[in-house]
Design a protein around this motif. Structure first.
Motif, PDB file in Angstrom:
ATOM      1  N   LEU A   1      -5.381  -2.830   7.901  1.00  0.00           N
ATOM      2  CA  LEU A   1      -4.353  -1.968   8.483  1.00  0.00           C
ATOM      3  C   LEU A   1      -3.220  -2.760   9.121  1.00  0.00           C
ATOM      4  N   ASP A   2      -3.555  -3.913   9.704  1.00  0.00           N
ATOM      5  CA  ASP A   2      -2.505  -4.727  10.333  1.00  0.00           C
ATOM      6  C   ASP A   2      -1.455  -5.176   9.318  1.00  0.00           C
ATOM      7  N   GLU A   3      -1.879  -5.407   8.075  1.00  0.00           N
ATOM      8  CA  GLU A   3      -0.941  -5.833   7.036  1.00  0.00           C
ATOM      9  C   GLU A   3      -0.034  -4.693   6.589  1.00  0.00           C
ATOM     10  N   VAL A   4      -0.527  -3.487   6.647  1.00  0.00           N
ATOM     11  CA  VAL A   4       0.173  -2.335   6.083  1.00  0.00           C
ATOM     12  C   VAL A   4       0.956  -1.552   7.140  1.00  0.00           C
TER      13      VAL A   4
ATOM     14  N   TRP B   1       5.008   2.497   8.632  1.00  0.00           N
ATOM     15  CA  TRP B   1       5.870   3.201   9.599  1.00  0.00           C
ATOM     16  C   TRP B   1       7.329   3.107   9.166  1.00  0.00           C
ATOM     17  N   ALA B   2       7.754   1.936   8.686  1.00  0.00           N
ATOM     18  CA  ALA B   2       9.136   1.762   8.232  1.00  0.00           C
ATOM     19  C   ALA B   2       9.437   2.633   7.010  1.00  0.00           C
ATOM     20  N   SER B   3       8.408   2.984   6.257  1.00  0.00           N
ATOM     21  CA  SER B   3       8.585   3.814   5.058  1.00  0.00           C
ATOM     22  C   SER B   3       8.521   5.304   5.366  1.00  0.00           C
TER      23      SER B   3
ATOM     24  N   HIS C   1      -2.927   3.597  -1.294  1.00  0.00           N
ATOM     25  CA  HIS C   1      -2.154   2.345  -1.259  1.00  0.00           C
ATOM     26  C   HIS C   1      -3.100   1.171  -1.460  1.00  0.00           C
ATOM     27  N   PRO C   2      -2.841   0.222  -2.320  1.00  0.00           N
ATOM     28  CA  PRO C   2      -1.638   0.196  -3.140  1.00  0.00           C
ATOM     29  C   PRO C   2      -1.728   1.202  -4.264  1.00  0.00           C
TER      30      PRO C   2
END
Length: 137
Positions: free
Chosen positions: A88-91, A96-98, A54-55
């Motif tokens: 990691l804070d941005e992703v 988790w939602a994905s 990612h990305p």
């Protein structure tokens, strides 16, 4: 065999090197450069885990997260490990939602990545009991 991995990475040198290391560690690795290639692989193969860079895809796109979300909407339970060079804070929340199972920062030492993948695949430690997780019915 430690399990069958689908590796999604848009960068050929990284994809090739990662696949070679994982294969040397005993995994069977199939690769995809795009989410369309990954979907094609899922149509004809069973995987024990999916490793996504990612990305993934075009810069600024979240193809890897979209891919994971769509798999989860199909009730796929295959473990998905997402590696990112982004903070990691941005992703984290998007991951988790994905439906991402495990999130790791990049770069990652190959022995550490192998340990994380092995932990996600229940039979990796017990090669006598191979039960791949079906992706599609």
């Amino acid at each position: 065999m430690h399990g069958k991995i689908l590796l999604l990475d848009s960068k050929p040198p990284v994809r090739g090197a990662t696949a070679r290391h994982l294969t040397a560690a005993g995994f069977t690795v199939l690769t995809a450069r795009t989410d369309a290639q990954a979907r094609s692989q899922l149509d004809t193969n069973l995987f024990d885990a999916i490793l996504i860079d990612h990305p993934f895809g075009r810069p600024g796109m979240d193809e890897g997260l979209t891919f994971a979300r769509e798999l989860r909407q199909q009730d796929a339970i295959v473990p998905i490990l997402l590696m990112t060079a982004l903070p990691l804070d941005e992703v984290r929340q998007l991951a988790w939602a994905s439906g991402i199972t495990k999130l790791l920062p990049k770069p990652q030492l190959m022995p550490v990545l192998i340990l994380h993948l092995s932990a996600l695949i229940p039979h990796a430690a017990n090669e006598d009991e191979l039960h791949p997780i079906p992706m599609r019915e």
